[in-house]
Design a protein around this motif. Structure first.
Motif, PDB file in Angstrom:
ATOM      1  N   ALA A 258      -4.596  -4.959   4.573  1.00 22.77           N
ATOM      2  CA  ALA A 258      -3.654  -5.134   5.687  1.00 22.77           C
ATOM      3  C   ALA A 258      -4.401  -5.098   7.019  1.00 22.77           C
ATOM      4  CB  ALA A 258      -2.568  -4.053   5.649  1.00 22.77           C
ATOM      5  N   GLU A 259      -5.305  -4.138   7.167  1.00 23.06           N
ATOM      6  CA  GLU A 259      -6.109  -4.049   8.388  1.00 23.06           C
ATOM      7  C   GLU A 259      -6.984  -5.290   8.567  1.00 23.06           C
ATOM      8  OE1 GLU A 259      -8.463  -0.503   8.353  1.00 23.06           O
ATOM      9  OE2 GLU A 259      -6.780   0.762   8.983  1.00 23.06           O
TER      10      GLU A 259
ATOM     11  N   GLY B 160       0.811  -1.212   0.000  1.00 19.61           N
ATOM     12  CA  GLY B 160       0.000   0.000   0.000  1.00 19.61           C
ATOM     13  C   GLY B 160       0.846   1.264   0.000  1.00 19.61           C
ATOM     14  N   LYS B 161       1.887   1.281   0.827  1.00 22.66           N
ATOM     15  CA  LYS B 161       2.775   2.451   0.860  1.00 22.66           C
ATOM     16  C   LYS B 161       3.495   2.624  -0.470  1.00 22.66           C
ATOM     17  CE  LYS B 161       5.593   2.258   4.237  1.00 22.66           C
ATOM     18  NZ  LYS B 161       6.458   2.232   5.382  1.00 22.66           N
ATOM     19  N   SER B 162       3.903   1.525  -1.075  1.00 21.37           N
ATOM     20  CA  SER B 162       4.591   1.600  -2.362  1.00 21.37           C
ATOM     21  C   SER B 162       3.649   2.101  -3.459  1.00 21.37           C
ATOM     22  CB  SER B 162       5.165   0.228  -2.726  1.00 21.37           C
ATOM     23  OG  SER B 162       5.930   0.317  -3.895  1.00 21.37           O
TER      24      SER B 162
ATOM     25  N   ILE C 107      -5.206   2.460  -1.201  1.00 23.74           N
ATOM     26  CA  ILE C 107      -6.277   2.410  -0.202  1.00 23.74           C
ATOM     27  C   ILE C 107      -6.758   0.971  -0.014  1.00 23.74           C
ATOM     28  CG2 ILE C 107      -8.682   3.093   0.238  1.00 23.74           C
ATOM     29  CD1 ILE C 107      -7.921   5.827  -1.088  1.00 23.74           C
ATOM     30  N   LYS C 108      -6.917   0.240  -1.114  1.00 25.29           N
ATOM     31  CA  LYS C 108      -7.362  -1.158  -1.025  1.00 25.29           C
ATOM     32  C   LYS C 108      -6.330  -2.027  -0.301  1.00 25.29           C
ATOM     33  CE  LYS C 108     -10.131  -1.218  -5.257  1.00 25.29           C
ATOM     34  NZ  LYS C 108     -10.205  -1.765  -6.628  1.00 25.29           N
TER      35      LYS C 108
ATOM     36  N   TYR D 152      -3.464   6.854   8.244  1.00 24.19           N
ATOM     37  CA  TYR D 152      -2.684   8.010   7.787  1.00 24.19           C
ATOM     38  C   TYR D 152      -2.369   7.893   6.294  1.00 24.19           C
ATOM     39  CZ  TYR D 152       1.150  11.368   7.471  1.00 24.19           C
ATOM     40  OH  TYR D 152       1.968  12.407   7.100  1.00 24.19           O
ATOM     41  N   TYR D 153      -1.894   6.722   5.886  1.00 21.49           N
ATOM     42  CA  TYR D 153      -1.548   6.543   4.473  1.00 21.49           C
ATOM     43  C   TYR D 153      -2.793   6.491   3.585  1.00 21.49           C
ATOM     44  CZ  TYR D 153       3.257   5.928   5.921  1.00 21.49           C
ATOM     45  OH  TYR D 153       4.505   6.150   6.444  1.00 21.49           O
ATOM     46  N   GLN D 154      -3.881   5.948   4.097  1.00 17.80           N
ATOM     47  CA  GLN D 154      -5.136   5.972   3.338  1.00 17.80           C
ATOM     48  C   GLN D 154      -5.627   7.417   3.173  1.00 17.80           C
ATOM     49  OE1 GLN D 154      -7.135   3.124   5.910  1.00 17.80           O
ATOM     50  NE2 GLN D 154      -7.506   1.791   4.147  1.00 17.80           N
TER      51      GLN D 154
END
Length: 192
Positions: free
Chosen positions: A115-116, A96-98, A109-110, A128-130
């Motif tokens: 991950a969650e 997701g960060k990448s 976002i997906k 935060y990243y979303q």
């Protein structure tokens, strides 16, 4: 190559071969979407011990390689291969960060949501990243929701100055509710 190292390599090859053979009889891997939460959870729940062991041997090595890879297409291919082998929360968080850093905001976002769903415990980080991804694609209501969820976590990793200075939040800073959200959490942080 000494005998212990040779035995380890042979065991690793046997595991890979077992995984390969089991994947032939499994569902068509091309139909498996690594960003489809339902499919990912189904795969995670139905994995055999052999598949898990294989993934745990292969993916950490791949994780080191994708971190050093300069070509995003090659890095994404490594991520996808690893996530097909072993849908782990940490790997989805990294993915997701990448995706976010390469401008693939919906995918980011997906991946962070997966991950969650798979048990990644740092909801302050995923939120935060979303929020950054949603703000970057100008989905300001979603960005506010993600940022609120992130700031509401007791373990919020970033300070509010970082939020105020984050370039990805530039569109969000003009949104109604952004300053109030920061003020609410700024007050909460100074009160504790």
């Amino acid at each position: 190559m000494d005998s212990a190292e040779g035995r380890f390599e042979w065991r690793k090859m046997r595991l890979l071969l077992c995984f390969f053979i089991s994947s032939i009889f499994a569902t068509d891997s091309r139909a498996y979407d690594i960003l489809n939460l339902q499919q990912v959870k189904q795969k995670a729940d139905s994995m055999s011990e052999t598949e898990k062991v294989t993934g745990h041997h292969v993916c950490p090595e791949m994780r080191k390689k994708w971190a050093d890879e300069k070509d995003p297409r090659k890095a994404f291919a490594m991520f996808e291969e690893c996530l097909r082998l072993l849908p782990e929360p940490l790997y989805y968080f990294d993915f997701g960060k990448s995706l976010l850093s390469h401008g693939k905001f919906s995918g980011a976002i997906k991946a962070l949501a997966i991950a969650e769903a798979l048990g990644f415990e740092r909801r302050d980080l995923t939120g935060y990243y979303q929020a950054r991804a949603a703000s970057s694609r100008k989905d300001l209501p979603a960005a506010l929701r993600y940022l609120e969820a992130s700031l509401s976590q007791q373990s919020f990793y970033f300070d509010l100055d970082r939020v105020r200075k984050e370039p990805d939040f530039a569109p969000l800073m003009q949104a109604p509710g952004f300053q109030a959200l920061l003020a609410k959490h700024d007050h909460k942080l100074t009160a504790t």
